[in-house]
Scaffold this motif. Sequence first.
Motif, mmCIF file in Angstrom:
data_model
loop_
_atom_site.group_PDB
_atom_site.id
_atom_site.type_symbol
_atom_site.label_atom_id
_atom_site.label_comp_id
_atom_site.label_asym_id
_atom_site.label_seq_id
_atom_site.Cartn_x
_atom_site.Cartn_y
_atom_site.Cartn_z
ATOM 1 N N ILE A 126 122.578 -38.695 55.346
ATOM 2 C CA ILE A 126 121.568 -39.675 54.928
ATOM 3 C C ILE A 126 122.261 -40.897 54.333
ATOM 4 O O ILE A 126 123.190 -40.768 53.524
ATOM 5 C CB ILE A 126 120.564 -39.057 53.921
ATOM 6 N N GLY A 127 121.841 -42.071 54.753
ATOM 7 C CA GLY A 127 122.456 -43.310 54.294
ATOM 8 C C GLY A 127 122.131 -43.599 52.839
ATOM 9 O O GLY A 127 120.992 -43.388 52.394
ATOM 10 N N ASN A 128 123.125 -44.088 52.094
ATOM 11 C CA ASN A 128 122.877 -44.371 50.677
ATOM 12 C C ASN A 128 121.911 -45.540 50.494
ATOM 13 O O ASN A 128 121.366 -45.730 49.411
ATOM 14 C CB ASN A 128 124.190 -44.635 49.927
ATOM 15 N N ASN A 129 121.665 -46.325 51.552
ATOM 16 C CA ASN A 129 120.681 -47.410 51.457
ATOM 17 C C ASN A 129 119.262 -46.883 51.246
ATOM 18 O O ASN A 129 118.385 -47.609 50.768
ATOM 19 C CB ASN A 129 120.726 -48.284 52.717
ATOM 20 N N LEU A 130 119.028 -45.623 51.600
ATOM 21 C CA LEU A 130 117.698 -45.024 51.406
ATOM 22 C C LEU A 130 117.554 -44.368 50.032
ATOM 23 O O LEU A 130 116.454 -44.000 49.634
ATOM 24 C CB LEU A 130 117.421 -43.988 52.501
ATOM 25 N N LEU A 131 118.662 -44.222 49.328
ATOM 26 C CA LEU A 131 118.631 -43.546 48.023
ATOM 27 C C LEU A 131 118.371 -44.591 46.940
ATOM 28 O O LEU A 131 119.205 -44.875 46.085
ATOM 29 C CB LEU A 131 119.944 -42.794 47.789
ATOM 30 N N ILE A 132 117.164 -45.130 47.003
ATOM 31 C CA ILE A 132 116.806 -46.279 46.178
ATOM 32 C C ILE A 132 116.794 -45.922 44.696
ATOM 33 O O ILE A 132 117.137 -46.742 43.840
ATOM 34 C CB ILE A 132 115.433 -46.837 46.641
ATOM 35 N N PHE A 133 116.409 -44.685 44.386
ATOM 36 C CA PHE A 133 116.368 -44.226 43.001
ATOM 37 C C PHE A 133 117.281 -43.010 42.841
ATOM 38 O O PHE A 133 117.489 -42.250 43.795
ATOM 39 C CB PHE A 133 114.932 -43.853 42.589
ATOM 40 N N ASP A 134 117.785 -42.809 41.638
ATOM 41 C CA ASP A 134 118.673 -41.670 41.382
ATOM 42 C C ASP A 134 117.990 -40.341 41.698
ATOM 43 O O ASP A 134 118.632 -39.406 42.189
ATOM 44 C CB ASP A 134 119.141 -41.672 39.925
ATOM 45 N N TRP A 135 116.689 -40.245 41.415
ATOM 46 C CA TRP A 135 116.004 -38.974 41.635
ATOM 47 C C TRP A 135 115.922 -38.632 43.130
ATOM 48 O O TRP A 135 115.941 -37.455 43.499
ATOM 49 C CB TRP A 135 114.625 -38.950 40.978
ATOM 50 N N ILE A 136 115.858 -39.662 43.992
ATOM 51 C CA ILE A 136 115.855 -39.405 45.441
ATOM 52 C C ILE A 136 117.206 -38.836 45.854
ATOM 53 O O ILE A 136 117.291 -37.883 46.636
ATOM 54 C CB ILE A 136 115.528 -40.679 46.238
ATOM 55 N N ASP A 230 104.021 -42.835 66.958
ATOM 56 C CA ASP A 230 104.892 -43.314 65.894
ATOM 57 C C ASP A 230 104.015 -44.011 64.858
ATOM 58 O O ASP A 230 103.498 -45.101 65.121
ATOM 59 C CB ASP A 230 105.923 -44.297 66.461
ATOM 60 N N PRO A 231 103.807 -43.404 63.689
ATOM 61 C CA PRO A 231 102.935 -44.024 62.686
ATOM 62 C C PRO A 231 103.405 -45.414 62.262
ATOM 63 O O PRO A 231 102.616 -46.231 61.787
ATOM 64 C CB PRO A 231 102.994 -43.050 61.498
ATOM 65 N N LYS A 251 114.025 -57.052 55.865
ATOM 66 C CA LYS A 251 113.078 -56.161 55.192
ATOM 67 C C LYS A 251 113.490 -55.946 53.741
ATOM 68 O O LYS A 251 114.672 -55.910 53.415
ATOM 69 C CB LYS A 251 113.019 -54.810 55.905
ATOM 70 N N SER A 252 112.501 -55.737 52.890
ATOM 71 C CA SER A 252 112.751 -55.469 51.473
ATOM 72 C C SER A 252 112.821 -53.963 51.233
ATOM 73 O O SER A 252 112.470 -53.157 52.106
ATOM 74 C CB SER A 252 111.626 -56.070 50.624
ATOM 75 N N GLN A 253 113.265 -53.588 50.033
ATOM 76 C CA GLN A 253 113.234 -52.178 49.625
ATOM 77 C C GLN A 253 111.815 -51.636 49.689
ATOM 78 O O GLN A 253 111.594 -50.485 50.094
ATOM 79 C CB GLN A 253 113.762 -52.053 48.189
ATOM 80 N N PHE A 258 107.666 -48.141 52.098
ATOM 81 C CA PHE A 258 106.364 -48.011 52.762
ATOM 82 C C PHE A 258 106.527 -47.384 54.141
ATOM 83 O O PHE A 258 105.695 -46.569 54.568
ATOM 84 C CB PHE A 258 105.681 -49.378 52.870
ATOM 85 N N SER A 259 107.623 -47.732 54.850
ATOM 86 C CA SER A 259 107.896 -47.108 56.150
ATOM 87 C C SER A 259 108.119 -45.610 55.994
ATOM 88 O O SER A 259 107.626 -44.804 56.799
ATOM 89 C CB SER A 259 109.133 -47.740 56.801
ATOM 90 N N MET A 260 108.876 -45.229 54.965
ATOM 91 C CA MET A 260 109.121 -43.809 54.713
ATOM 92 C C MET A 260 107.810 -43.076 54.438
ATOM 93 O O MET A 260 107.556 -42.007 54.989
ATOM 94 C CB MET A 260 110.088 -43.643 53.538
#
Length: 390
Positions: A126-136, A230-231, A251-253, A258-260
């Motif tokens: 999993i890319g660290n770009n998706l780990l927006i928060f520490d809890w994720i 594809d939603p 695209k923004s964070q 929202f895509s996730m």
Amino acid sequence: MTQDLDFSDIAPLDDKVFHSTMERLVKEPGFLHALKYAIPERDLPVLLEELMRIDNKYDFQHQVMFPFLEMLAKTTTAGITLGGVKHFNPSLNYTFITNHRDIVLDASFLNLAFLRRNMPTSEVAIGNNLLIFDWISDLVRLNKSFIVKRNTGLREGLLAAKKLSAYIHYCLLEKHESVWIAQREGRAKDSSDHTQESLIKMLAIAGEGSFMERLKEINLMPVAISYEYDPNDYLKAREFLMRRRDPEFKKSQRDDLFSMETGLLQFKGKVHFQMTPRINSKLDQIGKFKDNNTAAKYVVKIIDQAIHRSYMIFPINYIAFDVLNDTTRFEDDYTPDQKRETLDYFNSQLDKVDLPDITSEEREFMMTMMLTMYANPLKNKLRTILGGLE
């Protein structure tokens, strides 16, 4: 040897810290907010108690993630199927390399298909770009995910690629775990799936022997993922229009989140995973190359062809192809009612695009892009099976 390397910054969290990490996680407001999206609030206290009783990743996947993913499959899909299981040898570990449709669910639903058959789950890149928060980051690493470091400088990027490659080889050869990785960074917005050569080169950094021998070590198995719907299709059409209006658009964070969320919670129709034979024998057939760039190109072609020919094609794909190309070539593969319902679906999705002053020409452009998204899997399958004919 790879066991001498320190993978603690990218590897799944060790079971020794599972309980203390979970203790921190269940107090995290963001995590609690996410849970309320997924389950009724009245069930939350029971789930939190259960989470605090678990102290290892295996139990977490089997006791919590398995039923959660089953619930998600029941409410957001028309069924998840797995084909090609005959190609899976339980005495081997694999690098499952797949096309990329959904940010979160590609690997999660593949692991669900494995759990249903009592097959071992894979570790997930999993890319660290998706780990927006520490809890994720904590959550995914408790769920057997390892981190792909992106958006680094050139020198840091090379070091990160070496470590990632070493970790994947370590996973298969010493931990005896399979891994999942997408064939490219980010999803193909137009659903025309193609493996990145840089990914293949990264996988071949670590290991013993020649370029091909290092790839054979990790048993690459292409897996084709097919989603009926594809939603995020309208969000992708919106993004195409935004880029058309402004080539510098990024695209923004918030867009990523929202895509996730949309991919996770909205209806996907039928979902199919098709496993194909590991590519080791194909690598033997093409032999060695002095030039790794040329070698990577051939490996990419092998993976792409395996994925393209293995798509499950749904009526919506046939309809999109015919409408896009103004043909009736596949009219025997759908009914007039299905065609009408599909075009109504496309229009209702485009109605969700929340941009000001959309002209009729811009809406037509977005419709073309949406048709292209659904036509491309069929187009690529035809190209592969028919040897270049469409």
